[in-house]
Design an enzyme around this catalytic site. Structure first.
Site, short mmCIF file in Angstrom:
data_model
loop_
_atom_site.label_atom_id
_atom_site.label_comp_id
_atom_site.label_asym_id
_atom_site.label_seq_id
_atom_site.Cartn_x
_atom_site.Cartn_y
_atom_site.Cartn_z
N ALA A 106 0.84 -1.20 0.00
CA ALA A 106 0.00 0.00 0.00
C ALA A 106 0.87 1.25 0.00
CB ALA A 106 -0.91 -0.01 1.22
N PRO A 107 0.42 2.31 -0.66
CA PRO A 107 1.18 3.56 -0.65
C PRO A 107 1.27 4.14 0.76
CG PRO A 107 -0.98 3.89 -1.65
CD PRO A 107 -0.82 2.42 -1.44
N GLY A 108 2.33 4.88 1.01
CA GLY A 108 2.53 5.48 2.33
C GLY A 108 3.79 4.96 2.99
N ILE A 109 4.08 5.51 4.14
CA ILE A 109 5.27 5.11 4.90
C ILE A 109 5.04 3.75 5.54
CG2 ILE A 109 6.77 5.75 6.84
CD1 ILE A 109 5.97 8.68 6.31
N ARG A 110 6.01 2.88 5.46
CA ARG A 110 5.90 1.55 6.06
C ARG A 110 5.66 1.66 7.56
NH1 ARG A 110 6.58 0.68 1.19
NH2 ARG A 110 7.80 -1.03 0.29
N GLY A 111 4.76 0.82 8.07
CA GLY A 111 4.49 0.80 9.50
C GLY A 111 5.52 0.00 10.26
N LEU A 112 5.66 0.32 11.53
CA LEU A 112 6.60 -0.40 12.39
C LEU A 112 5.98 -1.67 12.98
CD1 LEU A 112 8.14 2.61 14.37
CD2 LEU A 112 9.02 1.48 12.31
N LYS A 126 -4.08 -5.65 6.59
CA LYS A 126 -3.04 -5.35 7.58
C LYS A 126 -2.67 -6.63 8.33
CE LYS A 126 -3.74 -1.39 9.80
NZ LYS A 126 -4.39 -0.28 10.53
N ASP A 144 -13.42 1.30 11.47
CA ASP A 144 -13.78 -0.06 11.87
C ASP A 144 -12.84 -1.05 11.19
OD1 ASP A 144 -15.18 -2.06 13.10
OD2 ASP A 144 -16.91 -2.00 11.74
#
EC number: 2.7.11.5
Length: 570
Positions: free
Chosen positions: A316-322, A337, A372
């Site tokens: 997904a576009p955006g900054i990678r999550g930790l 997710k 949600d």
């Protein structure tokens, strides 16, 4: 050889378990009117939580009963095929047959640990196609439109009876009359041939909604009467909503589920779909609190979409999550997710903690500010539709959650969430200063309203917020949330010593709001706007004042429509 009597008995047990669960569900839902009339707002929130938990309790009970009757793992394939056939016969003319199918799926899923997704054994596809209309008269009230607008409104307020009086019914009728005449001119009003309202009252939070439509030859207009009560438990009409945008937001994915009592949910959803054609069936079932069936309908919709598309799942576009690996199918409106196997050093949390946070949001009042999420196990993707780069990343970060076969990528545990534009990407791409200012204002309001709902968002980096097509900012990263009382909001010491922070004693639950300006939003021009509009977020005094409010147990009223729609600013 299968025992037909045993199959019939187990099928009946499962349907009986569903019926018992639905009665329990309906009893809680029916209590919404009494809670609304008496201002029992804490009880309202407790009822929301209880209604969410009853499904799993009912499911566990019936599976235990089945295990007492059947050696489930000694049965062959024919037994389970025959069981489904018996159950299907029992559903003939059942008013909630589609929900019962989902309950049956849950039973089979629990027995086989969600390893057998097979339409021969369960209702991967529905047993029959629902045709709207036969029970429409059981869920819709029609009102006479041959008289005056005032007479129609009076008839509506007489039809929907409450056990409390109006604060000032004459005033409210006048408000409604003026509001409708502002929406429709004389010619349009003369052309109205039907006004229809759903029979169930839709309760949520501190409001009740009468939901329907005005039908004219060339168009249909939403018609929603929003009701609230004052401190003396008197009723008043807060707004008359006739814009589809307002109705869409009321049924938004970031709000708690409605309490709307009905024995014909499919007809209710079909009517709502006509009002909100851009909402999918699964979203509307979920909005009514049938979130398990919503998941079933989502999965069917997802399978259908896969058949009619050819794009690939990708990061997904955006900054990678930790904490989470996030991916999507570009042509589909959700994100997937998965909890990572290991977290960055800065994240002092566990996998179970993350799951607990998502459960907390599920059972909390999401107030239109928290997305949600829907939890799935053993979710299957066609392997040829998964980009190599995505698969490599999932295997590198989430290997314990991934199982590969020749044809499938099986994800043992994941969350699905409505797709939004990450706020950091939106602010990078948007050039309109008015929209930028609105988005930053929304960010501040989002944080404040979540806090007033007794949730401290924790990680408030703007990359953890999304913006909807209506310009509303919604939070979607829950791994560091907690209740407001679980944090100690402190002021930074005032000193000329540049090393004073190095010697500061900091407990794990200490928070220093003065530091928020350094990380909520990075770019100076955006930071200045946030400080101008919501500078109090950067002060410990503000957060302590919110703690004082939430400590009283007071439930806030978060109206899902704009203040300009409200008849009176109370």
């Amino acid at each position: 050889m299968n025992d037909p009597k045993l199959c019939a008995k187990v099928a009946y047990q499962i349907l009986n378990g569903f019926d018992k669960s639905y009665r329990w569900y309906s009893r809680i839902t029916r209590g919404a009117q009494d809670r609304f009339e008496n201002g029992q707002w804490q009880a309202t929130q407790n009822a929301v939580k209880e209604r969410i938990t009853i499904y799993e309790q009912s499911l566990s009970d019936i599976v235990s009963e089945i295990y007492q009757q059947v050696h489930v793992h000694h049965q062959d394939l024919e037994f389970w095929i025959a069981l489904k056939e018996h159950f299907t016969l029992l559903l003939d003319s059942h008013p909630q047959y589609e929900l019962a199918e989902t309950f049956y799926n849950s039973v089979i899923g629990k027995i086989f640990r969600h390893r057998k997704i097979d339409d021969r054994l369960m209702f991967v596809l529905p047993s029959r196609c629902f045709i709207a209309g036969p029970d429409r008269d059981k869920v819709v009230n029609s009102f006479d439109t041959t008289g005056t607008v005032r007479a129609m409104h009076e008839s509506i307020l007489k039809t929907y009876r409450f056990n409390i009086g109006f604060e000032d019914k004459e005033r409210d009728l006048e408000f409604m009359d003026v509001a409708l005449r502002r929406k429709l001119n004389r010619e349009q009003l003369a052309s109205v041939h039907a006004v229809e309202l759903l029979k169930p009252v839709f309760y949520r939070g501190k409001a009740a909604y009468l939901i329907g439509r005005i039908c004219m030859p060339d168009e249909t207009v939403p018609f929603v009467i929003a009701l609230q009560t004052n401190e003396q438990h008197e009723l008043f009409v807060d707004a008359l909503l006739t814009e589809q945008k307002d109705l869409s937001v009321i049924f938004g994915f970031a709000r708690s589920y409605f309490m709307a009592d009905t024995q014909h949910p499919a007809e209710i959803v079909a009517f709502l779909q006509e009002l909100l054609p851009n909402k999918k069936h699964f979203e509307l079932y979920m909005s009514l609190g049938f979130y398990k069936h919503g998941k079933t309908v989502f999965y069917r919709n997802f399978l259908q979409h896969l058949q009619n598309s050819d794009d690939q799942f990708c990061i997904a576009p955006g900054i990678r999550g930790l904490v989470m690996a996030v991916f999507h199918l570009p042509s589909y409106g959700v994100v997937f997710k998965i909890i990572k196997d290991e977290f960055a050093e800065s994240k002092k949390i566990t996998r179970e903690h993350v799951k607990d946070c998502y459960r907390l949001v599920k059972t909390s009042d999401r107030i239109g500010r928290m997305a949600d999420t829907h939890e799935y196990v053993n979710f299957r993707l066609p392997r040829e539709r998964v980009e190599d780069s995505l698969l490599d990343e999932l295997l590198a970060t989430c290997a314990s959650s991934i199982e590969l076969t020749d044809n499938e990528v099986i994800i043992k545990h994941l969350y699905i969430e409505r797709k939004m534009t990450p706020l950091n990407l939106y602010l990078q791409q948007e050039t309109d200063p008015v929209k930028i200012r609105n988005a930053i204002d929304e960010l501040g309001l989002c944080i404040k309203q979540i806090a007033l709902a007794n949730i401290f968002p924790g990680d408030m980096l703007h990359k953890n917020f999304g913006i909807t097509k209506h310009g509303r900012v919604v939070f979607y990263d829950y791994d560091e949330i907690c209740f407001m009382h679980e944090r100690n909001f402190r002021a930074l010491p005032k000193s000329d010593d540049p090393y004073v922070l190095d010697t500061l004693s900091v407990a794990p639950n200490d928070v220093f709001p003065e530091q928020f300006e350094h990380f909520i939003i990075g770019k100076k021009v955006f930071k200045d706007i946030l400080k101008e509009l919501h500078g109090d977020l950067m002060t410990p005094e503000y957060w302590r004042s919110v703690q004082a409010i939430t400590a009283t147990g007071a439930i806030q009223n978060f109206t899902p429509y704009p203040a300009c729609r409200r008849f009176m600013q109370r």
